[in-house]
Design a protein around this motif. Structure first.
Motif, PDB file in Angstrom:
ATOM      1  N   VAL A 264       0.825  -1.143  -0.190  1.00  0.00           N
ATOM      2  CA  VAL A 264       0.081   0.023   0.061  1.00  0.00           C
ATOM      3  C   VAL A 264       0.871   1.353   0.124  1.00  0.00           C
ATOM      4  O   VAL A 264       0.432   2.371  -0.731  1.00  0.00           O
ATOM      5  N   PRO A 265       1.707   1.474   0.800  1.00  0.00           N
ATOM      6  CA  PRO A 265       2.640   2.563   0.788  1.00  0.00           C
ATOM      7  C   PRO A 265       3.417   2.767  -0.624  1.00  0.00           C
ATOM      8  O   PRO A 265       3.709   4.026  -0.965  1.00  0.00           O
ATOM      9  N   LEU A 266       3.578   1.919  -1.450  1.00  0.00           N
ATOM     10  CA  LEU A 266       4.172   1.924  -2.506  1.00  0.00           C
ATOM     11  C   LEU A 266       3.367   2.809  -3.373  1.00  0.00           C
ATOM     12  O   LEU A 266       4.042   3.460  -4.490  1.00  0.00           O
ATOM     13  N   ALA A 267       2.183   2.848  -3.205  1.00  0.00           N
ATOM     14  CA  ALA A 267       1.150   3.872  -3.965  1.00  0.00           C
ATOM     15  C   ALA A 267       1.025   5.257  -3.301  1.00  0.00           C
ATOM     16  O   ALA A 267       0.437   6.096  -3.934  1.00  0.00           O
ATOM     17  N   ALA A 268       1.690   5.590  -2.278  1.00  0.00           N
ATOM     18  CA  ALA A 268       1.707   6.914  -1.668  1.00  0.00           C
ATOM     19  C   ALA A 268       2.217   8.109  -2.725  1.00  0.00           C
ATOM     20  O   ALA A 268       1.573   9.149  -2.636  1.00  0.00           O
ATOM     21  N   ASN A 269       3.312   7.804  -3.192  1.00  0.00           N
ATOM     22  CA  ASN A 269       3.783   8.962  -4.330  1.00  0.00           C
ATOM     23  C   ASN A 269       3.253   9.022  -5.648  1.00  0.00           C
ATOM     24  O   ASN A 269       3.742   9.836  -6.267  1.00  0.00           O
TER      25      ASN A 269
ATOM     26  N   SER B 517      -5.466   6.751  -1.041  1.00  0.00           N
ATOM     27  CA  SER B 517      -4.212   7.285  -1.382  1.00  0.00           C
ATOM     28  C   SER B 517      -3.766   8.539  -0.748  1.00  0.00           C
ATOM     29  O   SER B 517      -2.606   8.516  -0.378  1.00  0.00           O
ATOM     30  N   VAL B 520      -2.988   7.955   2.832  1.00  0.00           N
ATOM     31  CA  VAL B 520      -1.631   7.381   2.778  1.00  0.00           C
ATOM     32  C   VAL B 520      -0.485   8.461   2.624  1.00  0.00           C
ATOM     33  O   VAL B 520       0.484   8.753   3.407  1.00  0.00           O
ATOM     34  N   ARG B 521      -0.548   9.354   1.632  1.00  0.00           N
ATOM     35  CA  ARG B 521       0.132  10.345   1.385  1.00  0.00           C
ATOM     36  C   ARG B 521       0.136  11.489   2.442  1.00  0.00           C
ATOM     37  O   ARG B 521       1.291  11.950   2.733  1.00  0.00           O
ATOM     38  N   GLN B 532       9.693   5.733  -0.414  1.00  0.00           N
ATOM     39  CA  GLN B 532       8.761   4.652  -0.009  1.00  0.00           C
ATOM     40  C   GLN B 532       9.258   3.868   1.008  1.00  0.00           C
ATOM     41  O   GLN B 532       8.361   3.357   1.580  1.00  0.00           O
ATOM     42  N   ILE B 535       8.300   5.226   4.157  1.00  0.00           N
ATOM     43  CA  ILE B 535       7.006   5.207   4.484  1.00  0.00           C
ATOM     44  C   ILE B 535       6.748   3.682   4.955  1.00  0.00           C
ATOM     45  O   ILE B 535       6.175   3.483   5.821  1.00  0.00           O
ATOM     46  N   ALA B 536       7.507   2.841   4.287  1.00  0.00           N
ATOM     47  CA  ALA B 536       7.299   1.268   4.516  1.00  0.00           C
ATOM     48  C   ALA B 536       7.834   0.801   6.069  1.00  0.00           C
ATOM     49  O   ALA B 536       7.090   0.225   6.863  1.00  0.00           O
ATOM     50  N   LEU B 539       5.723   2.756   8.575  1.00  0.00           N
ATOM     51  CA  LEU B 539       4.462   2.050   8.740  1.00  0.00           C
ATOM     52  C   LEU B 539       4.424   0.484   9.444  1.00  0.00           C
ATOM     53  O   LEU B 539       3.821   0.212  10.559  1.00  0.00           O
TER      54      LEU B 539
END
Lengths: 566, 566
Positions: A264-269, B517, B520-521, B532, B535-536, B539
């Motif tokens: 999911v975090p991979l979609a953040a940016n 999204s 998350v952002r 990323q 973020i990971a 998380l």
């Protein structure tokens, strides 16, 4: 089971496609005769041309009087077909009754016989493709109204049409008509993506009247059951929804089991984050619970359920790119790797699998999607949505995506999910559905030509011959949409004689005095010249004669049917 | 010269494109200021996005009151630009005043400055491309109303719109409006292919009011002069027609000089013979006279005429395939080899050259066309008609050909000649012209993306951002056709508030509770996480907190703008 709401659907479109007759060819099944559908286009020169047909009996009915009772549904033909014994699979249970398990065990099912005859392949070849997992035949035992179709890269590229109501639009009747309408024009499967009211009931009407495989995304209905709050979803609610839909006869289901918490975090940016509805629902669930997706953790149980009915997995790409900027990124390909793992698990249970693909991808990044899917997912049939080759043309996304669809199908995609002109803007109406289907038939057929699919070019050749010989009616009837072709022609030359006229509105009668190409050809035949070398030699030896002949004939020049093109 | 018929054209479409303002950027020319056009799209977030603009001042006029006198024509701006001295060429005469000759001599013309600024390239780079013959700037000295454009594979892919009356349809007024209309939506050049009455007069009205390069096929008018009998054509009649059109200011001319007598028999056994109108006229002449084509035998004289005005050759593909069956055959490639010879001759005279290409070609045979053209014709700009990737979809040939056009442009084609939905069926009306232009803008832009053209993707990114942020009006206005995008949206959600609503008709308000999204952002920004990986890691370290946060926020899920797509 039949629809319980008292006849909310009283009619749908019936009648033959202009210039065609629906037919069935009888072939031997293991338990009696199988009737394989086709459509025969009659030509004015006495010939005919047969094409693949997806429209069920609706195009056979001459009028509404002949329409079957929609509440009772289509005849349950497949109930009479042979039902082979269950066979063992790696992850066993009581054995599997699926096309995959049977094919691996060497059994040629009636479904295989049917699709082999329908596409002109040897049944043993079809069996081998299914056994290898390179092709699927989505055919729930509980969808006996089905005329089975095969989806795999060795076969004609298929197209899917999405239909379904939403909270703000449409009725059951409209959706059933969209199914009939979409398959009339060539939809090989339809997906019912309803998210509004009467989801179960709408699907029941569609299932009982659909001659083509029906797909769904069960998470949509599960979400309705928890009043739209994804955090309230549970495995149990989802499982029960899947069973409910399996019981209704759904042939394939999109399952977004590859959206893992860590992706999911991979979609953040990303520019457009997560654009798959199912993907975003599962991402929301994972984040809220901070647990791994229940679709992933319960995948084995899901396989057992789908196996029972021979429902085919369509492993969803919940992290597909929603814009050119996000194409082929880590989020997308991370999920694809997981889909590869799940493919192997599903197949070990004897369950058939397709893999869903993007989305929005610029042309130079399209082929990589196919190569990677084939590598990671053991060549399971790829089923892509477009992809759109640019983001800048809302209202024309059937076209932006047809470009991507044709390219990705040429590279090996087995089925294309259509996009209509309303994509990104609203829900498609009946006209949009037709435009989407015809546009995707173009993409699929272009790919068939490029792949050298046996027989694909014969329709192009027939139509081009008709065009060259000014057989206007044949040109219309051989086309994907005879009604619109005729209508466009008639806008400028409406009179009936023009249909046989050796000219058209592009040049008019004076210019179109006749065809030099036909003259050259006639000359060749007259002098019994077979090869082009013969013709050239004869011409060289015989210059003056030919020159005189041509001038005597009025110096007729073929003026082409191309529109005012240089 | 100005049109002599008393004002048969009283008005055309004026007014800005929805959400945009036409602007001009002043740059230094060698003789004063050059005004380079662009279109500014205003965004609701206060930003703007500028795009290339082909529409001339018509989109600057707020209303018809401001329209210039159509009989007088557009301002003759280029008359004030610098006029460098003639320079010597290999086949010399008094020297050449052409963009090619000047570029080879190292001169950076005002036309080069203009197109360089227009596309964001360095003028010296542009000069080198023109000098190499890899790009052309069709700009007749007698078309002073022109805003020059560059055509070459290093630049944005261009599109041409064909207009023109025929013996059975349309008036001068309609054709002038088609020119204005086609350029409004992005036509980079137009070709006037009139074959009916008032050819000279129609062209005069178009020339004087066209801000884009105008192309013609002089053989059409020459044929009118001999009452439609191709055997009566002579070099003298043709030559005089070419001079007449050069004097009017035509910027490029299709010349089918590659249809040689010995190639005609090669078309005998084709499914669709010769489909190029110009090609069939010349084939008829060659056969009737049994002489080599006068276009070929007088090619040097033709070069001298075109050089005088700096008219660009568009060497026509008279033997292009008219069907999938005929693609890439010996007739087609034999002619292409001759076009290669003629390219070298034309360039030796200092004349700019483009090469025309097919036609009807299945996808897997498309790239070979570009490779061969580049090899044989020294990378002269390739200018193709589609190609159509299948023959089976009359009424949808804008789509069948957009597939081929996108692929051939990605491979290096510099300009695409549009195909409208009426191709093969009738002459396009105003709506068809718009559909053809928008469809071809899609193909051209998709190719620009695939080629990595600088700046091409920024419009996709802006539109996708607007889509993701539910800035509906920005999404419409950034699109190729704001009017239709808005109209489609309004069909299901017509109220003005919906334009800013964070939902749409696809899912409705309940489902569209909001965006995971974005959540998350926001989370990432809040915690100052850049990559990323950050973020990971965060998380993972912080699961429970995030889970609670998300649930507290209502477990909001982004429901995508994709239409009901799985």
């Amino acid at each position: 089971m039949s629809p319980s709401v008292s006849a909310p659907v009283d009619t749908v479109t019936v009648g033959p496609i202009e210039g065609s007759e629906k037919g069935y060819r009888a072939i031997a099944g293991s338990n009696g005769t199988l009737r394989v559908p086709f459509r025969r286009i009659s030509l004015t020169n006495g010939d005919h041309h047969d094409v693949y047909d997806t429209s069920g009996p609706y195009t056979q009915y001459a009028s509404e009087d002949q329409l079957h009772d929609l509440q009772a549904g289509l005849p349950k033909t497949r109930d009479e077909w042979a039902k082979p014994e269950p066979v063992a699979t790696e992850n066993g249970g009581a054995g599997a009754r699926t096309q995959l398990a049977w094919a691996r065990a060497g059994v040629i099912t009636d479904e295989i016989r049917f699709v082999a005859a329908r596409e002109g392949f040897d049944p043993e070849f079809v069996r081998a493709e299914v056994a290898a997992g390179r092709a699927v035949i989505p055919a729930n035992h509980k969808h006996p109204e089905l005329e089975p179709a095969i989806i795999g890269k060795a076969f004609a590229v298929k197209i899917n049409a999405n239909i379904g109501n939403s909270a703000v639009t449409s009725s059951i009747g409209e959706e059933v008509e969209k199914m009939v309408w979409a398959t009339r024009w060539g939809g090989d499967t339809i997906m019912d993506l309803s998210t509004g009211k009467d989801i179960h009931e709408t699907r029941e009407w569609i299932m009982r009247n659909s001659p083509v495989p029906v797909g769904t995304v069960p998470i949509y209905q599960a979400l309705e059951k928890v009043k739209g709050d994804p955090t309230k979803l549970t495995w149990e609610i989802y499982r029960d929804t899947v069973i409910e839909q399996c019981e209704q006869g759904v042939d394939y289901m999109t399952v977004h089991a590859g959206v893992l918490l860590r992706y999911v975090p991979l979609a953040a940016n990303r520019v457009t984050g997560i654009v798959s509805r199912g993907g975003s629902i599962m991402a929301a669930w994972c984040l809220a619970h901070h647990e791994e997706s229940f679709l992933y953790t319960h995948f084995g149980e899901l396989c057992e359920i789908l196996r029972e009915y021979d429902v085919t997995f369509s492993l969803g790409d919940g992290l597909r790119p929603g814009s050119i900027a996000d194409a082929n990124d880590e989020a997308q390909f991370a999920e694809l790797r997981t889909l590869g793992e799940l493919t192997k698990i599903a197949k070990s249970y004897g369950v058939q699998v397709m893999i869903e693909g993007p989305g929005h991808v610029p042309m130079h990044k399209i082929v990589e999607n196919v190569r990677l899917e084939e590598e990671l997912c053991e060549e399971a049939p790829f089923y892509t949505l477009g992809p759109l080759a640019t983001d800048i043309a809302p209202a024309y996304d059937h076209i932006t995506s047809a470009i991507g669809a044709a390219i990705i199908a040429q590279a090996g995609t087995a089925m294309l999910c259509y996009v209509t002109p309303k994509e990104h803007l609203g829900l498609p109406n009946r006209d949009d559905v037709k435009t989407g289907v015809i546009t995707y038939k173009i993409a699929a057929h272009s790919a068939d030509l490029a792949k050298g699919h046996p027989g694909a070019q014969s329709r192009d050749d027939e139509l081009s011959k008709a065009r060259f010989e000014f057989r206007w009616v044949d040109q219309f009837n051989l086309s994907l949409d005879p009604d619109t072709a005729r209508e466009f022609h008639d806008e400028t030359l409406p009179a009936e004689p023009a249909k046989t006229a050796h000219f058209c509105s592009m040049c008019g009668p004076k210019f179109c005095s006749m065809r030099i190409s036909a003259d050259v050809r006639a000359y060749a035949q007259e002098h019994n010249l077979v090869t082009q070398e013969d013709i050239a030699a004869k011409l060289a030896a015989d210059m003056a004669e030919k020159s005189k002949e041509f001038t005597d004939a009025g110096g007729r020049v073929y003026i082409p049917l191309e529109t005012a093109q240089r």
